[in-house]
Design an enzyme around this catalytic site. Sequence first.
Site, PDB file in Angstrom:
ATOM      1  N   PRO A  32       0.836  -1.218   0.014  1.00 33.54           N
ATOM      2  CA  PRO A  32       0.019  -0.041   0.092  1.00 33.54           C
ATOM      3  C   PRO A  32       0.745   1.210   0.043  1.00 33.54           C
ATOM      4  O   PRO A  32       1.910   1.302   0.495  1.00 33.54           O
ATOM      5  CB  PRO A  32      -0.774  -0.111   1.331  1.00 33.54           C
ATOM      6  CG  PRO A  32      -0.175  -0.915   2.077  1.00 33.54           C
ATOM      7  CD  PRO A  32       0.380  -1.905   1.124  1.00 33.54           C
ATOM      8  N   ASN A  33       0.339   2.128  -0.724  1.00 33.82           N
ATOM      9  CA  ASN A  33       0.951   3.750  -0.842  1.00 33.82           C
ATOM     10  C   ASN A  33       2.023   3.843  -1.875  1.00 33.82           C
ATOM     11  O   ASN A  33       2.538   4.832  -1.918  1.00 33.82           O
ATOM     12  CB  ASN A  33       1.127   4.270   0.419  1.00 33.82           C
ATOM     13  CG  ASN A  33      -0.164   4.273   1.414  1.00 33.82           C
ATOM     14  OD1 ASN A  33      -1.241   4.849   0.639  1.00 33.82           O
ATOM     15  ND2 ASN A  33      -0.429   3.873   2.365  1.00 33.82           N
ATOM     16  N   ARG A  40       5.163  10.885  -2.842  1.00 33.57           N
ATOM     17  CA  ARG A  40       4.836  10.473  -1.200  1.00 33.57           C
ATOM     18  C   ARG A  40       6.264  10.871  -0.377  1.00 33.57           C
ATOM     19  O   ARG A  40       7.125  10.096  -0.704  1.00 33.57           O
ATOM     20  CB  ARG A  40       4.549   8.792  -1.200  1.00 33.57           C
ATOM     21  CG  ARG A  40       4.268   8.623   0.286  1.00 33.57           C
ATOM     22  CD  ARG A  40       4.096   6.982   0.171  1.00 33.57           C
ATOM     23  NE  ARG A  40       4.052   6.517   1.654  1.00 33.57           N
ATOM     24  CZ  ARG A  40       4.362   5.312   2.025  1.00 33.57           C
ATOM     25  NH1 ARG A  40       4.732   4.255   1.216  1.00 33.57           N
ATOM     26  NH2 ARG A  40       4.318   5.058   3.263  1.00 33.57           N
ATOM     27  N   TYR A  45      11.463   8.572   0.952  1.00 32.98           N
ATOM     28  CA  TYR A  45      11.377   7.248  -0.059  1.00 32.98           C
ATOM     29  C   TYR A  45      11.681   7.626  -1.544  1.00 32.98           C
ATOM     30  O   TYR A  45      11.653   6.818  -2.559  1.00 32.98           O
ATOM     31  CB  TYR A  45       9.724   7.190  -0.290  1.00 32.98           C
ATOM     32  CG  TYR A  45       9.018   6.471   0.887  1.00 32.98           C
ATOM     33  CD1 TYR A  45       9.706   5.477   1.515  1.00 32.98           C
ATOM     34  CD2 TYR A  45       8.070   7.188   1.529  1.00 32.98           C
ATOM     35  CE1 TYR A  45       9.020   4.963   2.947  1.00 32.98           C
ATOM     36  CE2 TYR A  45       7.440   6.726   2.675  1.00 32.98           C
ATOM     37  CZ  TYR A  45       8.183   5.468   3.359  1.00 32.98           C
ATOM     38  OH  TYR A  45       7.236   5.133   4.381  1.00 32.98           O
ATOM     39  N   ASN A  97       8.115  -5.608  -1.309  1.00 33.32           N
ATOM     40  CA  ASN A  97       7.897  -4.540  -0.227  1.00 33.32           C
ATOM     41  C   ASN A  97       6.548  -4.206   0.163  1.00 33.32           C
ATOM     42  O   ASN A  97       5.767  -3.914  -0.279  1.00 33.32           O
ATOM     43  CB  ASN A  97       8.406  -3.060  -0.944  1.00 33.32           C
ATOM     44  CG  ASN A  97       8.527  -2.026  -0.070  1.00 33.32           C
ATOM     45  OD1 ASN A  97       7.935  -2.235   1.357  1.00 33.32           O
ATOM     46  ND2 ASN A  97       9.093  -0.958  -0.403  1.00 33.32           N
ATOM     47  N   ALA A 100       3.471  -0.957   4.615  1.00 34.20           N
ATOM     48  CA  ALA A 100       2.684  -0.824   6.120  1.00 34.20           C
ATOM     49  C   ALA A 100       2.360  -2.126   6.516  1.00 34.20           C
ATOM     50  O   ALA A 100       2.268  -2.614   7.653  1.00 34.20           O
ATOM     51  CB  ALA A 100       1.557   0.233   6.264  1.00 34.20           C
ATOM     52  N   GLU A 121      12.940  -9.175   1.117  1.00 36.86           N
ATOM     53  CA  GLU A 121      11.861  -8.340   1.791  1.00 36.86           C
ATOM     54  C   GLU A 121      12.614  -6.782   1.325  1.00 36.86           C
ATOM     55  O   GLU A 121      13.896  -6.766   1.727  1.00 36.86           O
ATOM     56  CB  GLU A 121      11.846  -8.153   3.199  1.00 36.86           C
ATOM     57  CG  GLU A 121      10.934  -7.286   3.763  1.00 36.86           C
ATOM     58  CD  GLU A 121      10.792  -7.552   5.303  1.00 36.86           C
ATOM     59  OE1 GLU A 121      11.412  -8.633   5.810  1.00 36.86           O
ATOM     60  OE2 GLU A 121      10.556  -6.615   6.144  1.00 36.86           O
ATOM     61  N   HIS A 123      12.606  -2.723   1.537  1.00 39.24           N
ATOM     62  CA  HIS A 123      12.271  -1.296   2.262  1.00 39.24           C
ATOM     63  C   HIS A 123      13.172  -0.199   1.661  1.00 39.24           C
ATOM     64  O   HIS A 123      14.090  -0.124   1.579  1.00 39.24           O
ATOM     65  CB  HIS A 123      12.226  -1.322   3.510  1.00 39.24           C
ATOM     66  CG  HIS A 123      11.326  -2.181   4.298  1.00 39.24           C
ATOM     67  ND1 HIS A 123       9.948  -2.343   4.056  1.00 39.24           N
ATOM     68  CD2 HIS A 123      11.821  -3.520   4.766  1.00 39.24           C
ATOM     69  CE1 HIS A 123       9.542  -3.616   4.621  1.00 39.24           C
ATOM     70  NE2 HIS A 123      10.470  -4.232   4.968  1.00 39.24           N
ATOM     71  N   ARG A 130      13.787   4.417  12.122  1.00 36.74           N
ATOM     72  CA  ARG A 130      12.682   4.943  12.203  1.00 36.74           C
ATOM     73  C   ARG A 130      11.753   4.529  13.384  1.00 36.74           C
ATOM     74  O   ARG A 130      12.273   3.994  14.316  1.00 36.74           O
ATOM     75  CB  ARG A 130      11.521   4.899  10.915  1.00 36.74           C
ATOM     76  CG  ARG A 130      12.504   5.198   9.618  1.00 36.74           C
ATOM     77  CD  ARG A 130      11.649   5.034   8.305  1.00 36.74           C
ATOM     78  NE  ARG A 130      10.609   6.015   8.262  1.00 36.74           N
ATOM     79  CZ  ARG A 130       9.229   5.927   7.376  1.00 36.74           C
ATOM     80  NH1 ARG A 130       9.796   4.722   6.529  1.00 36.74           N
ATOM     81  NH2 ARG A 130       8.620   6.631   7.315  1.00 36.74           N
TER      82      ARG A 130
HETATM   83  C1  DQA Z   1       8.383   0.847   3.563  1.00 35.25           C
HETATM   84  C2  DQA Z   1       8.504   1.315   4.933  1.00 35.25           C
HETATM   85  C3  DQA Z   1       7.286   0.909   5.866  1.00 35.25           C
HETATM   86  O1  DQA Z   1       7.227   1.190   7.144  1.00 35.25           O
HETATM   87  C4  DQA Z   1       6.291   1.851   5.200  1.00 35.25           C
HETATM   88  O2  DQA Z   1       4.864   1.687   6.001  1.00 35.25           O
HETATM   89  C5  DQA Z   1       6.186   2.091   3.860  1.00 35.25           C
HETATM   90  C6  DQA Z   1       7.274   1.716   3.103  1.00 35.25           C
HETATM   91  C7  DQA Z   1       9.697   1.201   3.046  1.00 35.25           C
HETATM   92  O3  DQA Z   1       9.793   0.811   1.771  1.00 35.25           O
HETATM   93  O4  DQA Z   1      10.555   2.048   3.432  1.00 35.25           O
HETATM   94  O5  DQA Z   1       5.089   2.053   3.307  1.00 35.25           O
HETATM   95  O6  DQA Z   1       8.214  -0.503   3.293  1.00 35.25           O
END
Ligand code: DQA
Length: 169
Positions: A32-33, A40, A45, A97, A100, A121, A123, A130
């Site tokens: 998501p997002n 964003r 990011y 990825n 959230a 995985e 990120h 963080r």
């Molecule tokens: C994320 C890190 C997560 O904590 C966050 O909710 C994201 C992006 C990252 O790519 O750094 O949406 O996965």
Amino acid sequence: MNPILAAALQEQRSIIRANMTTAKNILVINGPNLNLLGSREPDQYGTETLKGIEARLAGLAKQAGVRFAAYQSNSEADLVDRIQQAGRDKVDFIIINPAAYTHTSVAMRDALAAVGIPFVEVHLSNVFARETFRHQSYFTDLAVGIISGLGAKGYELALEFALQYSKRG
Ligand code: DQA
């Protein structure tokens, strides 16, 4: 047509057909997002869009002669369905990825465990630098490994790893 040329073409076609069915099959999944990448929280990011990242990965996969697909969803149910589909499609390696859902989704974790496909995985941000709620992942202990904090480059490094990964090590 010249019979030598015809035979060469025939052979090339069968090599392409064989490669399409036996080539490694790699899937990139984003949660998501991440569809908002580019606009964003760019400090967190970066400024590259997801479409841009996916296009670069697709190009690298093509150069390497592997099958490649990319998927993004904001819906946990759709992400679970896509992981299950990867199992049916005999995907060899997943780069994921979970965004959230990293910190909340037992359902996605269970789907990855169910299909048993090795995955890395990724990120974009360094989740360990963080908020403490981001230090917890439902995926890391099942993953082959984790890349966190290297921005969009992390996906490329994961793809490079996926290309040389074999279950036998
Ligand atoms: C994320 C890190 C997560 O904590 C966050 O909710 C994201 C992006 C990252 O790519 O750094 O949406 O996965």
